[in-house]
Design an enzyme around this catalytic site. Structure first.
Site, PDB file in Angstrom:
ATOM      1  N   GLU A  24       0.827  -1.207   0.000  1.00  0.00           N
ATOM      2  CA  GLU A  24       0.000   0.000   0.000  1.00  0.00           C
ATOM      3  C   GLU A  24       0.864   1.261   0.000  1.00  0.00           C
ATOM      4  O   GLU A  24       2.056   1.213   0.330  1.00  0.00           O
ATOM      5  CB  GLU A  24      -0.925   0.011   1.216  1.00  0.00           C
ATOM      6  CG  GLU A  24      -0.212   0.155   2.534  1.00  0.00           C
ATOM      7  CD  GLU A  24      -1.115   0.698   3.632  1.00  0.00           C
ATOM      8  OE1 GLU A  24      -1.451   1.884   3.549  1.00  0.00           O
ATOM      9  OE2 GLU A  24      -1.447  -0.058   4.562  1.00  0.00           O
ATOM     10  N   LYS A 159      -4.697  -1.671  15.239  1.00  0.00           N
ATOM     11  CA  LYS A 159      -4.215  -0.767  16.280  1.00  0.00           C
ATOM     12  C   LYS A 159      -5.095  -0.873  17.517  1.00  0.00           C
ATOM     13  O   LYS A 159      -6.298  -1.072  17.427  1.00  0.00           O
ATOM     14  CB  LYS A 159      -4.183   0.671  15.752  1.00  0.00           C
ATOM     15  CG  LYS A 159      -3.169   0.857  14.622  1.00  0.00           C
ATOM     16  CD  LYS A 159      -3.172   2.282  14.100  1.00  0.00           C
ATOM     17  CE  LYS A 159      -2.165   2.420  12.964  1.00  0.00           C
ATOM     18  NZ  LYS A 159      -2.541   1.642  11.768  1.00  0.00           N
TER      19      LYS A 159
END
Length: 301
Positions: A24, A159
């Site tokens: 990405e 996260k």
């Protein structure tokens, strides 16, 4: 979807059934500071090559999806003066039509990788269900794309600002296989453990590849597979520092929603950790790229 522009190197590798790993671009344009982002971009591609695969960093430039970037294009993506838009899958059509430059998230990268014929993708962290989603409905598009796109995504979990338990529940609901690499616990990005178990564990790239191959060949549907690779033990953020930054980040992002949450959180972690979070982020994405390449090689073996 419009046909992506694929570099000759990547096109040749795909035509020859050689391993290719999609990467990405959001981590470069929005996740790392100028200068360091370009260094990391080169290192990520290098570790993929060292493991025997071809890297294919993905972005949208001038309204065209680019699969595999030249050095000049990587320079462009990493230069903050170019102000690339953060593109999820839903944003691609607008970026194409309006001729915009954009960095691709997990959702957009997975979609474009699949369109190009690439079935292995390495990233840092997956998006997930946000805390308080019962009221806000704030759930990353990454999860739906993973549920409908047959790409292996290698990441270091999600996260810790997210609701990890709810994220795993949603992945189960969408029938996305979740594998822990060398671990029985789902990782939490900067931390190796989240307190949530993974349903399946694999300990080698060959085992991971065997699961992916069996899933693709024998299981109805078109979902991807998630391979959760904990951050290397020597690069894990100290628990006390992580927990303090997390509490502060949750307070700072209380009124932030959608795709603005992660950049705001990362900015706080980077600014308040004395560089520890940047080191951890770099270490985990490099480890994920290397593992993705190893699995890609096994899949083509």
């Amino acid at each position: 979807m419009s046909t992506p522009s694929i570099t000759p190197e990547v096109r040749t590798a795909l035509a020859g059934n050689r391993p290719v790993v999609a990467l990405e671009s959001t981590i470069l344009s929005h996740g790392l500071p100028p200068g360091r982002n370009r260094e990391v971009a080169a290192r990520i591609e290098a570790v993929v090559r060292e493991a025997g695969a071809v890297p294919a960093t993905i972005a949208v430039l001038g309204g065209v999806a680019r699969v595999g970037l030249t050095d000049a294009e990587l320079d462009h993506v990493c230069d903050p003066a170019n102000d690339l838009v953060k593109l999820s899958r839903r944003d691609l059509g607008a970026a194409f039509a309006l001729g915009r430059d954009g960095a691709t998230t997990v959702a957009a990268t997975a979609a474009l990788a699949h369109a190009a014929g690439i079935d292995v993708f390495a990233t840092g962290g997956l998006g997930g269900v946000h805390r308080g989603a019962r009221e806000t409905w704030d759930v990353s598009a990454d999860l739906d794309v993973l549920a409908s796109t047959p790409v292996l995504v290698v990441c270091s979990g999600v996260k810790s600002i997210l609701d990890i338990g709810a994220t795993l529940e949603l992945l189960e609901t969408r029938s996305v296989p979740v594998l822990g690499y060398g671990t029985d616990e789902f990782p939490a990005f900067y931390r190796r453990e989240s307190g949530h178990r993974v349903p399946w564990r694999v300990d080698t790239p060959a085992e991971a590849a065997a699961v992916v191959a069996a899933h693709r060949a024998s299981v109805p549907g078109a979902s991807g597979v998630l391979l959760a690779n904990p951050i290397p033990s020597g690069s894990e953020m100290a628990a006390e520092l992580h927990d303090r930054l997390l509490a502060e980040g949750l307070e700072l992002t209380r009124d932030v929603h959608g795709k603005d949450v992660t950049p705001a959180l990362l900015e706080h972690f980077h600014g308040a950790s004395g560089g520890a979070s940047l080191d951890a982020n770099e270490a985990l994405v490099l480890a994920n790229a290397a593992l993705a390449a190893q699995v890609a090689v096994e899949l083509r073996g």
